[in-house]
Design a protein around this motif. Structure first.
Motif, PDB file in Angstrom:
ATOM      1  N   LYS A 169      33.535  30.770  42.016  1.00 46.33           N
ATOM      2  CA  LYS A 169      34.809  30.409  41.394  1.00 46.33           C
ATOM      3  C   LYS A 169      35.581  29.411  42.256  1.00 46.33           C
ATOM      4  O   LYS A 169      36.244  28.501  41.739  1.00 46.33           O
ATOM      5  CB  LYS A 169      35.653  31.673  41.160  1.00 46.33           C
ATOM      6  CG  LYS A 169      35.162  32.533  39.999  1.00 46.33           C
ATOM      7  CD  LYS A 169      36.067  33.721  39.783  1.00 46.33           C
ATOM      8  CE  LYS A 169      35.720  34.474  38.511  1.00 46.33           C
ATOM      9  NZ  LYS A 169      36.025  33.697  37.288  1.00 46.33           N
ATOM     10  N   TYR A 170      35.474  29.582  43.564  1.00 48.62           N
ATOM     11  CA  TYR A 170      36.172  28.656  44.465  1.00 48.62           C
ATOM     12  C   TYR A 170      35.625  27.240  44.293  1.00 48.62           C
ATOM     13  O   TYR A 170      36.388  26.283  44.151  1.00 48.62           O
ATOM     14  CB  TYR A 170      36.010  29.120  45.909  1.00 48.62           C
ATOM     15  CG  TYR A 170      36.850  28.340  46.880  1.00 48.62           C
ATOM     16  CD1 TYR A 170      38.205  28.624  47.038  1.00 48.62           C
ATOM     17  CD2 TYR A 170      36.300  27.311  47.646  1.00 48.62           C
ATOM     18  CE1 TYR A 170      38.990  27.897  47.928  1.00 48.62           C
ATOM     19  CE2 TYR A 170      37.080  26.589  48.536  1.00 48.62           C
ATOM     20  CZ  TYR A 170      38.421  26.888  48.673  1.00 48.62           C
ATOM     21  OH  TYR A 170      39.193  26.161  49.547  1.00 48.62           O
ATOM     22  N   ALA A 171      34.303  27.102  44.282  1.00 48.85           N
ATOM     23  CA  ALA A 171      33.689  25.777  44.181  1.00 48.85           C
ATOM     24  C   ALA A 171      33.986  25.105  42.846  1.00 48.85           C
ATOM     25  O   ALA A 171      34.195  23.887  42.784  1.00 48.85           O
ATOM     26  CB  ALA A 171      32.181  25.898  44.390  1.00 48.85           C
ATOM     27  N   LEU A 229      36.790  34.664  51.110  1.00 51.53           N
ATOM     28  CA  LEU A 229      38.216  34.352  51.021  1.00 51.53           C
ATOM     29  C   LEU A 229      38.509  33.053  51.751  1.00 51.53           C
ATOM     30  O   LEU A 229      38.208  32.905  52.935  1.00 51.53           O
ATOM     31  CB  LEU A 229      39.051  35.492  51.617  1.00 51.53           C
ATOM     32  CG  LEU A 229      38.752  36.893  51.078  1.00 51.53           C
ATOM     33  CD1 LEU A 229      39.691  37.909  51.716  1.00 51.53           C
ATOM     34  CD2 LEU A 229      38.857  36.937  49.563  1.00 51.53           C
ATOM     35  N   ARG A 230      39.090  32.107  51.038  1.00 51.25           N
ATOM     36  CA  ARG A 230      39.423  30.801  51.621  1.00 51.25           C
ATOM     37  C   ARG A 230      40.799  30.371  51.139  1.00 51.25           C
ATOM     38  O   ARG A 230      41.156  30.621  49.988  1.00 51.25           O
ATOM     39  CB  ARG A 230      38.387  29.744  51.198  1.00 51.25           C
ATOM     40  CG  ARG A 230      36.963  30.066  51.616  1.00 51.25           C
ATOM     41  CD  ARG A 230      35.976  29.074  51.028  1.00 51.25           C
ATOM     42  NE  ARG A 230      34.616  29.358  51.453  1.00 51.25           N
ATOM     43  CZ  ARG A 230      33.780  30.157  50.785  1.00 51.25           C
ATOM     44  NH1 ARG A 230      34.174  30.742  49.656  1.00 51.25           N
ATOM     45  NH2 ARG A 230      32.562  30.366  51.239  1.00 51.25           N
ATOM     46  N   LEU A 232      28.950  26.712  51.046  1.00 52.97           N
ATOM     47  CA  LEU A 232      29.873  27.840  50.959  1.00 52.97           C
ATOM     48  C   LEU A 232      29.060  29.111  51.115  1.00 52.97           C
ATOM     49  O   LEU A 232      28.181  29.392  50.302  1.00 52.97           O
ATOM     50  CB  LEU A 232      30.615  27.847  49.618  1.00 52.97           C
ATOM     51  CG  LEU A 232      31.495  26.631  49.308  1.00 52.97           C
ATOM     52  CD1 LEU A 232      32.070  26.745  47.909  1.00 52.97           C
ATOM     53  CD2 LEU A 232      32.613  26.486  50.331  1.00 52.97           C
ATOM     54  N   LYS A 265      43.485  28.323  49.310  1.00 56.96           N
ATOM     55  CA  LYS A 265      43.258  27.725  47.992  1.00 56.96           C
ATOM     56  C   LYS A 265      42.856  26.254  48.045  1.00 56.96           C
ATOM     57  O   LYS A 265      41.932  25.827  47.354  1.00 56.96           O
ATOM     58  CB  LYS A 265      44.508  27.900  47.132  1.00 56.96           C
ATOM     59  CG  LYS A 265      44.319  27.422  45.701  1.00 56.96           C
ATOM     60  CD  LYS A 265      45.531  27.735  44.841  1.00 56.96           C
ATOM     61  CE  LYS A 265      45.301  27.289  43.394  1.00 56.96           C
ATOM     62  NZ  LYS A 265      46.481  27.597  42.543  1.00 56.96           N
ATOM     63  N   HIS A 285      33.076  35.092  44.218  1.00 53.54           N
ATOM     64  CA  HIS A 285      34.269  34.515  44.835  1.00 53.54           C
ATOM     65  C   HIS A 285      34.009  33.066  45.261  1.00 53.54           C
ATOM     66  O   HIS A 285      34.849  32.187  45.044  1.00 53.54           O
ATOM     67  CB  HIS A 285      34.702  35.355  46.038  1.00 53.54           C
ATOM     68  CG  HIS A 285      35.306  36.669  45.669  1.00 53.54           C
ATOM     69  ND1 HIS A 285      36.658  36.854  45.464  1.00 53.54           N
ATOM     70  CD2 HIS A 285      34.729  37.872  45.443  1.00 53.54           C
ATOM     71  CE1 HIS A 285      36.892  38.113  45.140  1.00 53.54           C
ATOM     72  NE2 HIS A 285      35.745  38.753  45.129  1.00 53.54           N
ATOM     73  N   SER A 286      32.850  32.810  45.851  1.00 55.84           N
ATOM     74  CA  SER A 286      32.520  31.445  46.282  1.00 55.84           C
ATOM     75  C   SER A 286      32.198  30.555  45.085  1.00 55.84           C
ATOM     76  O   SER A 286      32.508  29.355  45.096  1.00 55.84           O
ATOM     77  CB  SER A 286      31.340  31.480  47.258  1.00 55.84           C
ATOM     78  OG  SER A 286      31.726  32.091  48.472  1.00 55.84           O
ATOM     79  N   GLN A 306      36.531  25.045  40.990  1.00 53.86           N
ATOM     80  CA  GLN A 306      37.884  24.572  40.699  1.00 53.86           C
ATOM     81  C   GLN A 306      38.128  23.138  41.163  1.00 53.86           C
ATOM     82  O   GLN A 306      39.161  22.554  40.845  1.00 53.86           O
ATOM     83  CB  GLN A 306      38.909  25.510  41.342  1.00 53.86           C
ATOM     84  CG  GLN A 306      38.935  25.475  42.858  1.00 53.86           C
ATOM     85  CD  GLN A 306      39.981  26.406  43.451  1.00 53.86           C
ATOM     86  OE1 GLN A 306      41.097  26.490  42.928  1.00 53.86           O
ATOM     87  NE2 GLN A 306      39.626  27.113  44.506  1.00 53.86           N
TER      88      GLN A 306
END
Length: 221
Positions: free
Chosen positions: A35-37, A107-108, A101, A110, A32-33, A39
């Protein structure tokens, strides 16, 4: 300026075994972290620091770099800044800014990191971290007596003096400060976040179950 994201992810976890690879919404927690980074185009590289071969394989499979963390930096009482310093020492390029992160905050909102990075550059502080407002009445217990800490008996919650807590969603720090053992510096800018995700910080099975509930709730909105 070169900006990297670092996701520390140890293999051992006492209260929730293998939590960093436990599936949340069908994905290992750590992913999750990742994929977040990935983007955000201002992140030049994403690094996972780990002492675990399974975590290493998952990270590599998702297209990020891995720094093998030595055993002496992977103990229960080793501070996070040690892992960050180790990554900075291991990369073969100059780094200016580090985004931390934590895998346990999967969960953050967007655009939180984009907004935080903009603020970080505007305020020109050495670091930034996210905080949330506390709405609870706290106290201590001494000699079997409750002593209010942030309120007076009978005071309404909405009249409390605002208190804030470090929610762990993200940290942005100049690399030079991390090399001096600081993630949150003296001039750190506290970015206030009012979002339910700020309450998700996984350390136990109950925390994990709450994260799963929140993820499902927001995916179904």
């Amino acid at each position: 300026m070169k900006t990297i994201a670092i996701i520390p992810a140890r293999g051992n976890s006492k209260r929730l075994p293998e939590k960093n690879i436990k599936l949340l919404g069908g994905m290992p927690l750590l992913v999750h972290s990742i994929k977040y980074a990935k983007q955000f185009d201002f992140i030049d590289a994403v690094y996972v620091s780990t002492d675990c071969d399974t975590i290493k394989a998952i990270a590599l499979a998702h297209g990020v770099k891995v720094i093998d963390r030595p055993e002496h930096l992977a103990g229960d009482f080793e501070p996070t800044v040690s892992a960050l310093k180790h990554v900075l020492g291991a990369v073969n390029t100059k780094v200016d800014i580090v985004v931390l992160l934590q895998a346990t905050n999967p969960l953050r909102p967007k655009l939180l990191l984009q907004d935080a990075f903009t603020v970080f550059n505007q305020v020109k502080a050495d670091s930034l971290f996210t905080v949330s407002k506390n709405h609870l009445k706290f106290g201590t217990i001494k000699n079997e007596q409750f002593k209010p800490y942030n309120y007076k008996p009978g005071q309404r919650s909405q009249d409390l003096e605002p208190l804030f807590y470090e929610n762990g969603l993200l940290y942005i720090t100049k690399a030079s400060c991390i090399l001096n053992d600081e993630i949150i510096t003296k001039d750190a800018y506290p970015l206030v976040i009012d979002h339910p995700f700020a309450k998700v910080d996984i350390d136990t099975q109950d925390d994990f179950d709450y994260a799963a509930f929140m993820l499902n709730h927001y995916n179904n909105e």
